[in-house]
Motif scaffolding. Structure first.
Motif, short mmCIF file in Angstrom:
data_model
loop_
_atom_site.label_atom_id
_atom_site.label_comp_id
_atom_site.label_asym_id
_atom_site.label_seq_id
_atom_site.Cartn_x
_atom_site.Cartn_y
_atom_site.Cartn_z
N TRP A 1 -7.51 -4.20 -0.15
CA TRP A 1 -6.75 -4.25 1.11
C TRP A 1 -7.34 -3.35 2.19
CZ3 TRP A 1 -1.15 -3.96 -1.30
CH2 TRP A 1 -0.87 -5.20 -1.91
N SER A 2 -8.54 -2.85 1.97
CA SER A 2 -9.25 -2.07 2.97
C SER A 2 -10.05 -3.01 3.86
CB SER A 2 -10.19 -1.07 2.27
OG SER A 2 -10.99 -0.39 3.20
N LEU B 1 -6.26 0.32 6.11
CA LEU B 1 -5.66 -0.47 5.03
C LEU B 1 -4.50 -1.28 5.60
CD1 LEU B 1 -6.80 2.25 3.42
CD2 LEU B 1 -5.64 1.09 1.53
N LEU C 1 -6.18 -1.18 -3.77
CA LEU C 1 -6.34 -0.47 -2.50
C LEU C 1 -7.65 -0.86 -1.83
CD1 LEU C 1 -5.03 3.11 -3.40
CD2 LEU C 1 -3.83 1.31 -2.13
N GLY D 1 -2.56 5.06 1.90
CA GLY D 1 -3.66 4.59 1.08
C GLY D 1 -4.75 5.62 0.89
N ALA E 1 0.31 2.60 6.49
CA ALA E 1 -0.24 2.22 5.18
C ALA E 1 -1.58 2.90 4.95
CB ALA E 1 -0.39 0.70 5.10
N THR F 1 0.81 -1.21 0.00
CA THR F 1 0.00 0.00 0.00
C THR F 1 0.84 1.26 0.00
OG1 THR F 1 -1.81 -1.12 1.14
CG2 THR F 1 -1.78 1.27 1.27
N GLN G 1 0.20 -5.04 3.32
CA GLN G 1 -0.01 -6.06 2.29
C GLN G 1 -0.46 -7.33 3.02
OE1 GLN G 1 4.65 -7.55 1.95
NE2 GLN G 1 3.78 -6.48 0.24
#
Length: 405
Positions: free
Chosen positions: A186-187, A198, A183, A218, A214, A158, A201
């Motif tokens: 990964w929220s 976020l 994005l 993000g 992150a 991110t 990873q």
């Protein structure tokens, strides 16, 4: 991404090229950047006095961005130094001790240094060719999932994705593949612990963990903004995570991420850094980044408390950490519409300028003063010579008269 987080990323990339960088690799807040080896004479155009091996381009870029954000024109040699770090393919490494040498396989270029440099080169003006070449390189190393990793070919994260999106926005460019779906993926869903945040990873099992650093990166990425931003339009809705599942749009990513940051700082006024085996401590850099993210989202009201906390506590951290830290605080003030020259009694702009070559206006004033001083001395000497000459003239004139008599 904070200066400390950025340095940790460089350390991780140096140790294992392409390895994923976990959130816990960040250095403890309040510590200085590591100096793994004593540098020889630092370049005169470089900001900061610590070893630039891991963060030279990063801290230089942030320093130039912060100066331009407050109307300061950087020294020409500071801009030249940054531009001179670029490789022929357009990429930047964290630092190259011999910039005249070609970038070979031993030079580890990275997306973060390159993206930061793009934003700085666009901000100072007159360096469009270099910025365009760097953008082309960034686009060429975009991962298939739409994101970017710290080094070419490494898994997307991110932070790297956010800073590259900011670079593309600064250059008026767009990616070949949208990074916003990644994005959103990964929220974290609102209903679970850390909802709205976020992840840096996914871990090896594919699980996501909330990461404030992150999240700030993000939010800016989802808004399509770089390091330098002003307050967004005030939001009618309150700072609350909305939606039962994973965010679907970039607007939802930004809103939910900002809501997470606002909640995380609502009590203490700051974020914390929690390293394994160490007591949690205030995280000044991430707090400054979170202020920028909240302001960009339009939630300046929620950013007032953490900004006030920074004013009361962050100046000693910046003095210890160097130019990138001063720059982060200046950018937070700029985003809030506050005066960085009166930051809790500290003039952040003067402090930043003092870490490197004097900006052009300041240098011109100093040069003018020196020339004026030298000029006065010269005219004093000339004047003294004229007076002496007149006296000698009278003397010779008297002697001629005596001879005539």
């Amino acid at each position: 991404m904070t200066v400390l987080r950025r340095t940790a990323g460089a350390l991780a990339a140096t140790a294992v090229i392409g390895a994923a960088m976990p959130a816990t690799t960040a250095l403890a807040a309040g510590t200085t950047s590591p100096s793994p080896s004593a540098s020889s004479v630092l370049p005169s155009g470089l900001y900061g006095g610590s070893d630039p091996k891991f963060d030279g381009v990063w801290r230089q870029s942030l320093a130039l961005l912060a100066q331009r954000a407050v109307g300061v024109t950087p020294a020409a040699k500071a801009v030249d130094w940054l531009a001179g770090q670029q490789c022929a393919n357009g990429a930047f490494a964290a630092f190259r001790a011999e910039p005249a040498a070609a970038c070979d396989a031993k030079v580890t270029v990275d997306t973060n240094s390159t993206a930061a440099a793009v934003q700085a080169l666009k901000a100072v003006g007159g360096r469009d060719a270099a910025a365009t070449k760097a953008v082309s390189w960034l686009k060429s190393v975009q991962n298939k999932d739409g994101g970017w990793g710290y080094t070419p070919g490494s898994p997307s994260d991110t932070n790297s994705t956010g800073v590259v999106v900011g670079a593309l926005a600064a250059a008026g460019a767009s990616a070949d593949r949208s990074p916003y779906d990644l994005l959103a993926k990964w929220s974290l869903p609102c209903g679970q612990d850390g909802g709205g945040a976020l992840a840096y990873q996914p871990d090896k099992q594919g699980k996501l963990a909330a990461n404030a650093d992150a999240t700030a990166a993000g939010v800016l990425g989802a808004l399509g903004k770089g390091f330098v931003t002003t307050a967004g339009k005030a939001r009618a809705e309150g700072p609350a995570c909305a939606g039962s599942g994973t965010a679907r749009t970039r607007e939802e990513v930004a809103r939910n991420g900002a809501a997470y940051l606002a909640d995380a700082m609502s009590k203490s006024g700051h974020l914390v850094s929690a390293l394994a085996g160490a007591e949690p401590q205030p995280d000044y850099g991430n707090t400054a980044d979170a202020v920028v993210a909240l302001a960009a989202q339009g939630w300046t009201g929620q950013a007032k408390k953490p900004y006030a906390w920074l004013e009361a506590h962050a100046a000693p951290w910046a003095e210890q950490s160097g130019p990138a830290a001063y720059a982060e605080l200046i950018l937070a003030a700029h985003a809030m519409g506050a005066d960085p020259r009166d930051f809790g009694g500290t003039n952040l702009v003067t402090a930043l300028n003092a870490t490197g070559p004097a900006p052009r206006a300041a240098a011109a004033v100093a040069k003018h003063a020196e020339e004026k001083k030298s000029g006065n001395s010269v005219w004093w000497i000339v004047g003294t010579g004229l007076v002496a000459g007149i006296g000698i003239g009278f003397l010779f004139s008297g002697r001629r008269k005596q001879q005539q008599l």
